[in-house]
Every structure is written in C-alpha cells, then in structure tokens.
Write a protein that holds these residues in place. Structure first.
Motif, PDB file in Angstrom:
ATOM      1  N   CYS A 267       0.832  -1.211   0.000  1.00  0.00           N
ATOM      2  CA  CYS A 267       0.000   0.000   0.000  1.00  0.00           C
ATOM      3  C   CYS A 267       0.867   1.262   0.000  1.00  0.00           C
ATOM      4  O   CYS A 267       1.594   1.525   0.956  1.00  0.00           O
ATOM      5  CB  CYS A 267      -0.921   0.020   1.208  1.00  0.00           C
ATOM      6  SG  CYS A 267      -1.942   1.491   1.265  1.00  0.00           S
ATOM      7  N   THR A 268       0.743   2.034  -1.060  1.00  0.00           N
ATOM      8  CA  THR A 268       1.585   3.223  -1.264  1.00  0.00           C
ATOM      9  C   THR A 268       0.733   4.490  -1.235  1.00  0.00           C
ATOM     10  O   THR A 268       1.112   5.503  -1.818  1.00  0.00           O
ATOM     11  CB  THR A 268       2.266   3.103  -2.647  1.00  0.00           C
ATOM     12  OG1 THR A 268       1.234   2.999  -3.650  1.00  0.00           O
ATOM     13  CG2 THR A 268       3.175   1.886  -2.729  1.00  0.00           C
ATOM     14  N   ARG A 269      -0.460   4.432  -0.570  1.00  0.00           N
ATOM     15  CA  ARG A 269      -1.436   5.523  -0.635  1.00  0.00           C
ATOM     16  C   ARG A 269      -1.495   6.367   0.619  1.00  0.00           C
ATOM     17  O   ARG A 269      -1.596   5.841   1.731  1.00  0.00           O
ATOM     18  CB  ARG A 269      -2.835   4.935  -0.893  1.00  0.00           C
ATOM     19  CG  ARG A 269      -2.985   4.337  -2.288  1.00  0.00           C
ATOM     20  CD  ARG A 269      -4.261   3.577  -2.465  1.00  0.00           C
ATOM     21  NE  ARG A 269      -4.313   2.346  -1.692  1.00  0.00           N
ATOM     22  CZ  ARG A 269      -3.654   1.236  -2.037  1.00  0.00           C
ATOM     23  NH1 ARG A 269      -2.878   1.237  -3.112  1.00  0.00           N
ATOM     24  NH2 ARG A 269      -3.753   0.138  -1.318  1.00  0.00           N
ATOM     25  N   ALA A 270      -1.454   7.660   0.414  1.00  0.00           N
ATOM     26  CA  ALA A 270      -1.745   8.634   1.470  1.00  0.00           C
ATOM     27  C   ALA A 270      -3.031   9.351   1.067  1.00  0.00           C
ATOM     28  O   ALA A 270      -3.382   9.371  -0.108  1.00  0.00           O
ATOM     29  CB  ALA A 270      -0.600   9.633   1.605  1.00  0.00           C
ATOM     30  N   ARG A 271      -3.731   9.891   2.039  1.00  0.00           N
ATOM     31  CA  ARG A 271      -4.982  10.588   1.776  1.00  0.00           C
ATOM     32  C   ARG A 271      -4.984  11.945   2.467  1.00  0.00           C
ATOM     33  O   ARG A 271      -4.532  12.059   3.599  1.00  0.00           O
ATOM     34  CB  ARG A 271      -6.174   9.746   2.249  1.00  0.00           C
ATOM     35  CG  ARG A 271      -6.359   8.472   1.435  1.00  0.00           C
ATOM     36  CD  ARG A 271      -7.404   7.562   2.048  1.00  0.00           C
ATOM     37  NE  ARG A 271      -7.749   6.485   1.133  1.00  0.00           N
ATOM     38  CZ  ARG A 271      -7.060   5.345   1.035  1.00  0.00           C
ATOM     39  NH1 ARG A 271      -5.979   5.146   1.780  1.00  0.00           N
ATOM     40  NH2 ARG A 271      -7.449   4.400   0.182  1.00  0.00           N
ATOM     41  N   LEU A 272      -5.493  12.945   1.749  1.00  0.00           N
ATOM     42  CA  LEU A 272      -5.619  14.299   2.299  1.00  0.00           C
ATOM     43  C   LEU A 272      -7.106  14.600   2.435  1.00  0.00           C
ATOM     44  O   LEU A 272      -7.846  14.543   1.443  1.00  0.00           O
ATOM     45  CB  LEU A 272      -4.955  15.317   1.367  1.00  0.00           C
ATOM     46  CG  LEU A 272      -5.089  16.798   1.736  1.00  0.00           C
ATOM     47  CD1 LEU A 272      -4.333  17.116   3.024  1.00  0.00           C
ATOM     48  CD2 LEU A 272      -4.598  17.684   0.581  1.00  0.00           C
ATOM     49  N   SER A 273      -7.558  14.919   3.646  1.00  0.00           N
ATOM     50  CA  SER A 273      -8.967  15.242   3.838  1.00  0.00           C
ATOM     51  C   SER A 273      -9.243  16.669   3.378  1.00  0.00           C
ATOM     52  O   SER A 273      -8.318  17.485   3.254  1.00  0.00           O
ATOM     53  CB  SER A 273      -9.350  15.097   5.316  1.00  0.00           C
ATOM     54  OG  SER A 273      -8.687  16.099   6.076  1.00  0.00           O
ATOM     55  N   ALA A 274     -10.508  16.988   3.172  1.00  0.00           N
ATOM     56  CA  ALA A 274     -10.870  18.308   2.643  1.00  0.00           C
ATOM     57  C   ALA A 274     -10.467  19.429   3.596  1.00  0.00           C
ATOM     58  O   ALA A 274     -10.244  20.553   3.173  1.00  0.00           O
ATOM     59  CB  ALA A 274     -12.367  18.352   2.363  1.00  0.00           C
ATOM     60  N   ASP A 275     -10.310  19.098   4.884  1.00  0.00           N
ATOM     61  CA  ASP A 275      -9.927  20.144   5.846  1.00  0.00           C
ATOM     62  C   ASP A 275      -8.448  20.052   6.238  1.00  0.00           C
ATOM     63  O   ASP A 275      -8.048  20.615   7.252  1.00  0.00           O
ATOM     64  CB  ASP A 275     -10.827  20.118   7.079  1.00  0.00           C
ATOM     65  CG  ASP A 275     -10.758  18.792   7.824  1.00  0.00           C
ATOM     66  OD1 ASP A 275     -11.271  18.728   8.948  1.00  0.00           O
ATOM     67  OD2 ASP A 275     -10.182  17.829   7.262  1.00  0.00           O
ATOM     68  N   GLY A 276      -7.655  19.307   5.420  1.00  0.00           N
ATOM     69  CA  GLY A 276      -6.214  19.429   5.537  1.00  0.00           C
ATOM     70  C   GLY A 276      -5.481  18.426   6.410  1.00  0.00           C
ATOM     71  O   GLY A 276      -4.358  18.672   6.810  1.00  0.00           O
ATOM     72  N   SER A 277      -6.110  17.293   6.719  1.00  0.00           N
ATOM     73  CA  SER A 277      -5.386  16.270   7.486  1.00  0.00           C
ATOM     74  C   SER A 277      -4.916  15.147   6.578  1.00  0.00           C
ATOM     75  O   SER A 277      -5.631  14.743   5.662  1.00  0.00           O
ATOM     76  CB  SER A 277      -6.284  15.710   8.597  1.00  0.00           C
ATOM     77  OG  SER A 277      -6.421  16.676   9.636  1.00  0.00           O
ATOM     78  N   ILE A 278      -3.717  14.660   6.864  1.00  0.00           N
ATOM     79  CA  ILE A 278      -3.170  13.514   6.137  1.00  0.00           C
ATOM     80  C   ILE A 278      -3.532  12.241   6.891  1.00  0.00           C
ATOM     81  O   ILE A 278      -3.293  12.139   8.108  1.00  0.00           O
ATOM     82  CB  ILE A 278      -1.642  13.625   5.995  1.00  0.00           C
ATOM     83  CG1 ILE A 278      -1.267  14.757   5.036  1.00  0.00           C
ATOM     84  CG2 ILE A 278      -1.026  12.311   5.536  1.00  0.00           C
ATOM     85  CD1 ILE A 278      -1.495  14.453   3.555  1.00  0.00           C
ATOM     86  N   TYR A 279      -4.120  11.281   6.176  1.00  0.00           N
ATOM     87  CA  TYR A 279      -4.423   9.967   6.738  1.00  0.00           C
ATOM     88  C   TYR A 279      -3.558   8.956   5.993  1.00  0.00           C
ATOM     89  O   TYR A 279      -3.483   8.983   4.772  1.00  0.00           O
ATOM     90  CB  TYR A 279      -5.901   9.640   6.585  1.00  0.00           C
ATOM     91  CG  TYR A 279      -6.781  10.455   7.505  1.00  0.00           C
ATOM     92  CD1 TYR A 279      -7.137  11.762   7.166  1.00  0.00           C
ATOM     93  CD2 TYR A 279      -7.213   9.951   8.719  1.00  0.00           C
ATOM     94  CE1 TYR A 279      -7.914  12.533   8.021  1.00  0.00           C
ATOM     95  CE2 TYR A 279      -7.990  10.709   9.586  1.00  0.00           C
ATOM     96  CZ  TYR A 279      -8.333  11.998   9.230  1.00  0.00           C
ATOM     97  OH  TYR A 279      -9.098  12.760  10.083  1.00  0.00           O
ATOM     98  N   THR A 280      -2.922   8.078   6.763  1.00  0.00           N
ATOM     99  CA  THR A 280      -2.021   7.114   6.129  1.00  0.00           C
ATOM    100  C   THR A 280      -2.680   5.751   5.938  1.00  0.00           C
ATOM    101  O   THR A 280      -2.008   4.796   5.545  1.00  0.00           O
ATOM    102  CB  THR A 280      -0.732   6.985   6.974  1.00  0.00           C
ATOM    103  OG1 THR A 280      -1.099   6.735   8.339  1.00  0.00           O
ATOM    104  CG2 THR A 280       0.110   8.233   6.879  1.00  0.00           C
ATOM    105  N   CYS A 281      -3.979   5.658   6.224  1.00  0.00           N
ATOM    106  CA  CYS A 281      -4.722   4.421   5.989  1.00  0.00           C
ATOM    107  C   CYS A 281      -6.211   4.751   5.873  1.00  0.00           C
ATOM    108  O   CYS A 281      -6.694   5.647   6.569  1.00  0.00           O
ATOM    109  CB  CYS A 281      -4.508   3.447   7.143  1.00  0.00           C
ATOM    110  SG  CYS A 281      -5.479   1.923   7.016  1.00  0.00           S
ATOM    111  N   LEU A 282      -6.905   4.024   4.986  1.00  0.00           N
ATOM    112  CA  LEU A 282      -8.346   4.225   4.799  1.00  0.00           C
ATOM    113  C   LEU A 282      -9.098   3.950   6.091  1.00  0.00           C
ATOM    114  O   LEU A 282     -10.167   4.498   6.331  1.00  0.00           O
ATOM    115  CB  LEU A 282      -8.843   3.293   3.693  1.00  0.00           C
ATOM    116  CG  LEU A 282     -10.321   3.261   3.362  1.00  0.00           C
ATOM    117  CD1 LEU A 282     -10.835   4.641   2.956  1.00  0.00           C
ATOM    118  CD2 LEU A 282     -10.617   2.242   2.268  1.00  0.00           C
ATOM    119  N   PHE A 283      -8.532   3.117   6.942  1.00  0.00           N
ATOM    120  CA  PHE A 283      -9.205   2.707   8.182  1.00  0.00           C
ATOM    121  C   PHE A 283      -8.585   3.367   9.409  1.00  0.00           C
ATOM    122  O   PHE A 283      -8.712   2.868  10.524  1.00  0.00           O
ATOM    123  CB  PHE A 283      -9.157   1.190   8.315  1.00  0.00           C
ATOM    124  CG  PHE A 283      -9.790   0.461   7.163  1.00  0.00           C
ATOM    125  CD1 PHE A 283      -9.031   0.063   6.076  1.00  0.00           C
ATOM    126  CD2 PHE A 283     -11.148   0.195   7.159  1.00  0.00           C
ATOM    127  CE1 PHE A 283      -9.608  -0.592   4.999  1.00  0.00           C
ATOM    128  CE2 PHE A 283     -11.744  -0.466   6.085  1.00  0.00           C
ATOM    129  CZ  PHE A 283     -10.970  -0.854   5.004  1.00  0.00           C
TER     130      PHE A 283
END
Ligand code: SF4
Length: 339
Positions: A267-283
């Motif tokens: 898994c090579t995915r990072a996620r950025l939420s609309a209010d600016g937080s980085i999540y390193t896992c979907l869960f």
C-alpha cells in the motif's frame, strides 16, 4: 526538477499515490459510505473556513510529489459538487512529476463537466456504479438517481477523452450480488474495466457485518462460470485491484479484496482530507492536521518535511490486522477522506 526523494514508511513502502478529498459533501447517500440516517438534513458538514483552498491543496500536492508521489486522485464525498474543480485540476496538471491525474466520481455531474475537466488537464476518471437496474441502484444511492444519468456521464467522459473508464462497484450481499453478472455482461468487449469491491468496514456508521461481504473469490467464480477468466500480473507495486482477463479476449475485470485478501504490504497511498489532514490508511482513527502549518506562513520545505515525517513514521496495515473487535473502532469516515 530535482530527482524526487523516495521516502519509505516503516514497512518499506514508498508514498506513490495521494488521494485528495476536495469536499465531504455528496449528492448520494450510499448506505455503505454515507447512510442517510447519519448524514441527514441536520448533518453538519465541514464549515467553509476549514476547507482547504485550491492553493493550499496545490502546496500539499507539490510537497508530496517532491517525496515521490506520481499519482494524484481527486475524491470527496463527490468531488464534482465542489465549484470550479477545473481550476484546481489546471493547477495540479502543471505540477511536473505527476504521471496520473485522475478523479473518482459517482458520475451524476459528469455529463455537464467532462469536457471542462479534460480541457483543464485531467487524465481520466473512475466512475462508481453499483448496479444496472434502477430499482437496485436507486435503493443503493438513496438519492433517486437512475442508472441512465451515470451512463450519460460516462459517455460524455469518453467523448472528452477521459477514458478508458474504470468502473467501481461495491458488492453487498442481499443487495446487489446479482449486479456482478449484469455489469460484467454490459461492459465485456468495451474499453471499460469493471472493478468489483468487497464491502468494507470503513468508518463507523455503515453497520458493517462480515455476513454482508461477498468475497472476491465468489465474485470471480460467478463470472468465471459464465465467461472463463485468467489472472493478469499487476502493472505496478501498489496496484489496488487484482486484474483478470476474459479468456475469449473480451477485456478484463478487477476485484478489490481488502477484507478477504488484504494488500497492505504494497500500500503506497496517502490521503488528504478536505480540511487538511493527512491519513495514512483508509481505516485510520486519526490523521495529521496540516492546516495550521499551511496557514502559519511556513515555507514549502517545512510542509515537505512535515509530510516526510508523517510517512516515514507510518506503520498502517489495518486490513491484515482486522478482527471483529477492530470493526467498531472510531475509524475516519470514507466520505471524509475518499475511498
Ligand atoms: S488497510 Fe490501510 S494500509 Fe492496508 S491497504 Fe488499505 S489503506 Fe493501505
């Protein structure tokens, strides 16, 4: 452009994909993501002041590209409900190093927007469509939108050059497992690749039960019994869908099997939420808030350093560790960080 660094997390995984949620709002109320009983008329969505501006999103994307990101996917909620998304796409399309600039949409607004998105520099789209019969589809989207609206959007996207389209279908037992053969039959022999997604315990409001999961193995056997399949090797490390082709040459399908065959190791995915937080896992149950830094006057290098620190400290592998006890953890909602 200086050669990008490759930052690895604690399990040796590079950061290759950034999923950017541009809004927590959506015009659908899919039960597995945004059940109406939770996201009703009184639901408080993110206030405007807390939503990252396009300029702020661009800064985070630039920082992530400097750290090795090659694929940027725009998500939501439903990304096309955010105004002038083509403005953001034009900004991101000018960032050197992005090899794949894509968007995941429920397709309802695609017919109107496809050409503008393509003109702005979007490479391609992924469309969510969980069934081909209106009765099931409208029950699942809980917004009274018929299948035809999404198919019109897909046709407009193809006409605008945003194909070949990937189509995502979440399969839930007792709701749409009949759609597996319907979708396979409808898109066999076309450029569109259907990816069947195992119903996941994302967030903590969709009432997920293991009994409602149709395993990828069962989905494949249903199709194989009708149209024999053979496996295809992944194109690259971290490719989410397992790929299968029809032996008769009528194209391919995919399955995304987070529940029964986890793929956290790649898994090579990072996620950025609309209010600016980085999540390193979907869960994940918590994110890393970048907004204060972005609004503090800090330099771009400081943003890059912060992102590097987040990724190199990453240990996530939820799907490999999932138990019935983890299901009720206060996990972030998928509508908040995009799938
Ligand atoms: S569960 Fe988390 S770590 Fe595993 S594949 Fe999904 S997002 Fe990646």
């Amino acid at each position: 452009m200086p050669a990008p660094l490759t930052v690895l997390d604690t399990l040796g995984r590079p950061m290759r994909d950034l999923r950017v949620s541009v809004t927590d709002r959506c015009n659908f109320r899919c039960g597995y993501c945004m059940p109406r009983e939770v996201y009703g008329p009184d639901h408080a969505f993110l206030p405007r002041a807390e939503i990252l501006s396009y300029e702020e999103i661009e800064r985070v994307v630039r920082a992530s590209v400097a750290l090795g990101v090659r694929k940027v996917r725009l998500t939501g909620g439903e990304p096309l409900v955010r105004r002038e998304l083509e403005t953001l796409i034009r900004m991101l399309a000018s960032i050197e190093g992005i090899e794949d600039l894509t968007l995941t949409t429920n397709g309802t607004l695609l017919a109107q927007k496809a050409q503008a998105l393509a003109d702005a520099g979007l490479h391609r789209v992924t469309v969510s469509l969980d069934a081909l019969d209106d009765e099931t589809f409208m029950r699942m989207n809980d917004a009274g939108v018929p299948v035809a609206t999404v198919l019109e959007g897909m046709a407009a996207a193809e006409a605008a050059g945003l194909g070949p389209i990937k189509l995502n279908a979440v399969i839930r037992r007792g709701m749409n497992e009949h759609a597996v053969l319907d979708l396979a039959e409808r898109f066999r022999g076309t450029e569109t690749t259907v990816r069947f997604i195992e119903y996941m315990d994302v967030g903590h409001t969709n009432g997920w039960r293991l009994d409602d999961v149709v395993p990828a193995g069962e989905i494949l056997s249903r199709i194989d019994a009708r149209w024999p399949l053979e496996p295809i090797d992944p194109d690259y490390r971290g490719e989410v869908a397992q790929r299968w082709r029809y032996r008769d040459g009528a194209g391919e399908i995919g399955v995304i099997s987070s529940v029964t065959q986890p793929f956290c190791g790649d898994c090579t995915r990072a996620r950025l939420s609309a209010d600016g937080s980085i999540y390193t896992c979907l869960f994940a149950t918590a994110g890393h808030d970048l907004r204060p830094l972005l609004r503090s006057g800090a330099s771009d290098d400081a943003v890059t350093d912060c992102l590097r620190g987040i990724w190199t400290g990453r240990t996530d592998r939820y799907s490999e560790l999932r138990t019935l006890d983890t299901v009720d953890l206060p996990k972030v909602e998928m509508s908040y960080i995009g799938g």
